[in-house]
Write a protein that holds these residues in place. Structure first.
Motif, PDB file in Angstrom:
ATOM      1  N   PHE A 214     119.448 -56.890-110.061  1.00 40.40           N
ATOM      2  CA  PHE A 214     119.666 -55.958-108.959  1.00 40.40           C
ATOM      3  C   PHE A 214     119.480 -54.544-109.491  1.00 40.40           C
ATOM      4  O   PHE A 214     119.413 -54.325-110.692  1.00 40.40           O
ATOM      5  N   TYR A 215     119.398 -53.612-108.578  1.00 40.36           N
ATOM      6  CA  TYR A 215     119.184 -52.213-108.944  1.00 40.36           C
ATOM      7  C   TYR A 215     120.262 -51.356-108.294  1.00 40.36           C
ATOM      8  O   TYR A 215     120.645 -51.597-107.153  1.00 40.36           O
ATOM      9  N   THR A 216     120.722 -50.354-109.027  1.00 39.17           N
ATOM     10  CA  THR A 216     121.738 -49.442-108.512  1.00 39.17           C
ATOM     11  C   THR A 216     121.080 -48.124-108.120  1.00 39.17           C
ATOM     12  O   THR A 216     119.923 -47.854-108.456  1.00 39.17           O
TER      13      THR A 216
ATOM     14  N   ASP B 184     119.872 -46.450-111.137  1.00 39.65           N
ATOM     15  CA  ASP B 184     118.605 -47.014-111.628  1.00 39.65           C
ATOM     16  C   ASP B 184     117.425 -46.347-110.927  1.00 39.65           C
ATOM     17  O   ASP B 184     116.453 -45.949-111.562  1.00 39.65           O
ATOM     18  N   PHE B 185     117.524 -46.218-109.599  1.00 39.05           N
ATOM     19  CA  PHE B 185     116.435 -45.618-108.845  1.00 39.05           C
ATOM     20  C   PHE B 185     116.267 -44.138-109.173  1.00 39.05           C
ATOM     21  O   PHE B 185     115.149 -43.629-109.193  1.00 39.05           O
ATOM     22  N   VAL B 186     117.373 -43.445-109.425  1.00 35.95           N
ATOM     23  CA  VAL B 186     117.285 -42.036-109.828  1.00 35.95           C
ATOM     24  C   VAL B 186     116.515 -41.917-111.138  1.00 35.95           C
ATOM     25  O   VAL B 186     115.610 -41.097-111.279  1.00 35.95           O
ATOM     26  N   LYS B 187     116.864 -42.766-112.112  1.00 37.09           N
ATOM     27  CA  LYS B 187     116.172 -42.742-113.411  1.00 37.09           C
ATOM     28  C   LYS B 187     114.704 -43.138-113.275  1.00 37.09           C
ATOM     29  O   LYS B 187     113.825 -42.552-113.900  1.00 37.09           O
ATOM     30  N   LEU B 188     114.438 -44.156-112.463  1.00 41.51           N
ATOM     31  CA  LEU B 188     113.075 -44.664-112.330  1.00 41.51           C
ATOM     32  C   LEU B 188     112.147 -43.695-111.598  1.00 41.51           C
ATOM     33  O   LEU B 188     110.958 -43.619-111.904  1.00 41.51           O
ATOM     34  N   THR B 189     112.691 -42.975-110.624  1.00 37.39           N
ATOM     35  CA  THR B 189     111.848 -42.103-109.802  1.00 37.39           C
ATOM     36  C   THR B 189     111.871 -40.647-110.245  1.00 37.39           C
ATOM     37  O   THR B 189     110.964 -39.885-109.902  1.00 37.39           O
TER      38      THR B 189
END
Length: 192
Positions: free
Chosen positions: A17-19, A22-27
């Motif tokens: 799953f993604y938090t 996670d999305f902040v770091k990835l994007t």
């Protein structure tokens, strides 16, 4: 953040799953922008929200055991869930049951109940890793369930068990290695 960009990013990462973080770091975007984007992507069905700040791509098979281990890293599949996995019981439990060192608690994620049951530090162990998932051996899962039963924390019908897959020598070995209470040892001897 566009749906196809997001899916391309997370396809390269192997997570259950993604938090939000996670999305902040990835994007590389700020939290507020990511939160808005995740809300839109959830509404359009691109991703599914398991619970607050926990997402999976739509249509992805959710590996609940891995999700549970990521929620509580000190946990492993045991009790009814492990016994069902080994066909010691023929019913699939309604909830995923995990043994852990921390506090007992129940979590509901997208309609799936996960029960984290506390066991003593001295009783922690007796699991193997099967496809990245920590799962109790059938003998240890049975002893964990009996442990909860003698403590009054579960009402399991032990007459439904198929003990033909249980290694009685392994049970005796576990009873000497792990300091089970006297009542649990007596109950186990009754099974043998």
């Amino acid at each position: 953040m566009k749906a196809n960009e997001l899916l391309k990013i997370i396809q390269n990462i192997n997570k259950s799953f993604y938090t939000l973080n996670d999305f902040v770091k990835l994007t590389g975007q700020d939290k507020k922008s990511v939160r808005v984007a995740l809300s839109r992507l959830t509404k359009t069905g691109v991703i599914n929200r398991l619970r607050r700040n926990m997402y999976v791509p739509a249509g992805a098979k959710v590996d609940w055991e891995l999700v549970a281990e990521q929620i509580a890293p000190d946990s492993y599949v045991s009790f009814e869930s492990a016994l069902s996995f080994y066909n010691v019981i023929n019913q699939v439990p309604y909830e995923l049951t995990m043994a852990r060192l921390g506090k007992s608690r129940r979590v509901r994620l997208a309609g799936k109940d996960i029960s984290f049951r506390r066991i003593k530090k001295e009783l922690y162990g007796g699991f193997v890793i099967n496809d990245k998932i920590k799962i109790a051996t059938p003998e240890k899962a049975l002893l964990d369930l009996i442990y909860l039963s003698v403590r009054g924390q579960t009402n399991f019908n032990f007459s439904e068990l198929d003990l033909s897959v249980i290694d009685k020598r392994e049970i005796k070995k576990l009873l000497t290695i792990f300091p089970y209470p006297k009542q649990a040892k007596e109950r186990m001897i009754d099974f043998l």
